[in-house]
Design a protein around this motif. Structure first.
Motif, mmCIF file in Angstrom:
data_model
loop_
_atom_site.group_PDB
_atom_site.id
_atom_site.type_symbol
_atom_site.label_atom_id
_atom_site.label_comp_id
_atom_site.label_asym_id
_atom_site.label_seq_id
_atom_site.Cartn_x
_atom_site.Cartn_y
_atom_site.Cartn_z
ATOM 1 N N THR A 170 22.221 50.100 -1.755
ATOM 2 C CA THR A 170 22.879 49.735 -0.633
ATOM 3 C C THR A 170 22.058 48.561 0.186
ATOM 4 O OG1 THR A 170 21.285 51.267 0.566
ATOM 5 C CG2 THR A 170 22.997 52.182 -0.507
ATOM 6 N N ARG B 47 34.861 44.378 -7.396
ATOM 7 C CA ARG B 47 36.230 44.662 -7.138
ATOM 8 C C ARG B 47 37.313 43.671 -8.049
ATOM 9 N NH1 ARG B 47 38.771 45.987 -2.255
ATOM 10 N NH2 ARG B 47 41.148 46.084 -2.459
ATOM 11 N N ASN C 85 26.926 50.411 -3.281
ATOM 12 C CA ASN C 85 27.487 51.592 -2.663
ATOM 13 C C ASN C 85 28.137 50.952 -1.528
ATOM 14 O OD1 ASN C 85 28.205 54.278 -2.148
ATOM 15 N ND2 ASN C 85 26.225 54.447 -1.225
ATOM 16 N N ASP C 86 29.092 50.136 -1.758
ATOM 17 C CA ASP C 86 29.931 49.740 -0.538
ATOM 18 C C ASP C 86 31.122 49.130 -0.824
ATOM 19 O OD1 ASP C 86 30.219 49.176 2.254
ATOM 20 O OD2 ASP C 86 28.222 48.228 2.493
ATOM 21 N N ASP C 87 32.239 48.925 0.110
ATOM 22 C CA ASP C 87 33.351 48.626 -0.068
ATOM 23 C C ASP C 87 33.929 47.654 1.013
ATOM 24 O OD1 ASP C 87 36.709 49.170 0.064
ATOM 25 O OD2 ASP C 87 35.812 49.090 -1.937
ATOM 26 N N GLU D 121 36.846 47.077 2.338
ATOM 27 C CA GLU D 121 37.511 47.842 3.184
ATOM 28 C C GLU D 121 36.900 48.634 4.310
ATOM 29 O OE1 GLU D 121 38.782 47.211 0.399
ATOM 30 O OE2 GLU D 121 40.935 46.654 0.415
ATOM 31 N N LYS D 122 35.709 49.310 3.855
ATOM 32 C CA LYS D 122 34.922 50.021 4.696
ATOM 33 C C LYS D 122 34.021 48.985 5.599
ATOM 34 C CE LYS D 122 34.676 53.837 1.555
ATOM 35 N NZ LYS D 122 33.445 54.736 0.549
ATOM 36 N N MET D 123 33.581 48.008 5.163
ATOM 37 C CA MET D 123 32.819 47.118 5.897
ATOM 38 C C MET D 123 33.590 46.394 6.788
ATOM 39 S SD MET D 123 30.900 45.671 2.542
ATOM 40 C CE MET D 123 30.103 44.276 3.405
ATOM 41 N N PRO E 211 35.977 46.994 9.392
ATOM 42 C CA PRO E 211 36.112 47.616 10.683
ATOM 43 C C PRO E 211 34.892 47.339 11.437
ATOM 44 C CG PRO E 211 36.751 49.211 9.251
ATOM 45 C CD PRO E 211 36.347 48.206 8.298
ATOM 46 N N LYS E 212 33.725 47.076 10.919
ATOM 47 C CA LYS E 212 32.524 46.918 11.456
ATOM 48 C C LYS E 212 32.335 45.214 11.959
ATOM 49 C CE LYS E 212 30.057 50.140 8.702
ATOM 50 N NZ LYS E 212 29.072 50.480 7.647
#
Length: 432
Positions: A32, A150, A226-228, A230-232, A234-235
């Motif tokens: 992470t 990806r 452990n990340d993606d 699309e999840k990152m 919005p930040k």
């Protein structure tokens, strides 16, 4: 004896680096961003080197402060002299302690201490610059790992689709409804897709070692992020950028300002050469032929030295110190102005990258729908191979372009943060 001592000392001075191994594991190690930041803070060799330099500069400051304090020495003397013509032997025994204190040296001690103190502040800011660089390289490697993961998944989907396409074209060729050139091209495109998958896998292994180097961890692969994206996404936030205000706070500009302050203190030190020097001294001791017959003696003195002429070296030293100060001051101004330009240059592609994601997403949606329609039409003979091939290639390119657009957001974000001077310590506090 000398040769043996040299060989022994040379062996003691031999430097051996810690042993390093590159290991491949069966199960990928999950990483992470938070864990990588913590690991880099404690184990990155660039940061460790910079910390040692800060410690060395702090000791130089302490050494300079020692000039304010008196210098005290102790002595012991034992002499035996013989002269057969007069006295067969003569003994002399002495014990002494001497102290010296500089009372005034034209502010030379103060100038030197201020100089080393400012140099320490500059070295601390140099550490900040190193931390900024480590954060940027670590973040870039982290983003590239997510991009490659990806991209690998995308290439595998493309590979499967290319395989199905090659089988479809081969069946049509065997049925006499397609030419051999189209069949061979479909096979070649499938081979290219297989190569792209293998190439991406090799890139992943290479980048895993780069990530280990920047984090200071073990050289182990494979690893998994452990990340993606699309999840990152919005930040990611964009605020109004005040380039002038941000430029004043960049580590390089502040470091050069502290360096200029150190050069200013060096001017004070150089000016001390034209002032009188005043030193005090005190000696106290015992002397005699033997310990039972020793007498005490003491000395208290004040020494004043006035420089009259030394070939103009002191005056030229002052002029040189002032020129050094002017040069560093201008260097700080140049760095600030350059920082403004660099911040503007980093901000624009950052904004462009964020907006481009939505554009690439729309192109991907259109390419997927178009490829789906044309595939169905080609299987029934309504369109030719050229249109089918173009639609499939457009779809594959759109999928890869979308992945690259997502990754580019975080690459440009890392560059923007680096240009501002964001450190690894900042990343640690952001994650808490």
């Amino acid at each position: 004896m000398i040769t043996a001592s040299a060989l022994l000392l040379g062996g003691c001075l031999t430097v051996r680096l810690p042993e390093v191994q590159i290991r491949r594991t069966h199960e990928p190690q999950t990483l992470t961003w938070d864990s990588l930041v913590r690991q880099a803070l404690s184990r990155n060799p660039d940061l460790q080197e910079a910390r040692y330099l800060v410690t060395a500069s702090a000791r130089s400051r302490d050494i300079a402060f020692g000039d304010y304090l008196p210098s005290v020495d102790g002595g012991f003397e034992r002499n035996v002299s013989r002269n057969t013509d007069t006295d067969p032997s003569k003994d002399n025994l002495g014990l002494s302690i001497a102290a010296q204190q500089s009372l005034f040296n034209g502010f030379g001690t103060t100038g030197n201490w201020l100089k080393t103190r400012k140099e320490l502040e500059a070295v601390k800011l140099a550490y900040v610059e190193v931390s900024t660089g480590v954060r940027y390289r670590l973040r870039s490697a982290y983003v590239d790992m997510i991009r490659l993961e990806r991209l690998l998944a995308t290439n595998r989907l493309i590979e499967e689709r290319r395989k199905q396409n090659a089988e479809l074209v081969r069946l049509r060729y065997e049925a006499g409804r397609e030419n051999v050139g189209s069949a061979l091209r479909a096979e070649a495109i499938f081979g290219q897709a297989v190569f792209d998958v293998r190439q991406t896998e090799r890139f992943l292994e290479s980048e895993a070692l780069r990530l280990a180097r920047e984090s200071g961890g073990e050289f182990v692969f494979p690893v998994r992020m452990n990340d993606d994206f699309e999840k990152m996404l919005p930040k990611v936030s964009l605020a109004t950028a005040d380039y002038a205000a941000l430029a004043e706070k960049t580590p390089k500009v502040i470091r050069l300002i502290k360096t200029a302050e150190a050069a200013k203190a060096a001017v004070v030190k150089a000016q001390s050469a034209v002032w009188p020097q005043v030193d005090g001294s005190y000696d106290y001791g015992y002397s005699g032929k033997r310990a039972s017959a020793m007498k005490d003696e003491s000395f208290l003195g004040l020494n004043v030295t006035v420089p009259f002429f030394n070939g103009g070296k002191n005056v030229n030293a002052i002029r040189k110190a002032k020129a050094d100060y002017d040069a560093v001051q201008k260097a700080a101004q140049v760095a600030r102005d350059e920082a403004i330009a660099l911040l503007a240059a980093a901000w624009v592609p950052y904004m462009d990258a964020i907006e481009n994601v939505e554009v690439r997403r729309k192109f991907l949606e259109a390419a997927r729908k178009r490829a789906e329609i044309i595939r169905a039409e080609y299987s029934t003979g309504l369109v030719n191979f050229t249109d089918f091939d173009a639609a499939e290639q457009e779809n594959a390119n759109a999928e890869k372009d979308y992945v690259e657009s997502l990754a580019n957001v975080f690459v440009q974000q890392a560059n923007w943060e680096k240009t501002q001077g964001a450190t690894l310590e900042d990343a640690y506090h952001e994650n808490k």
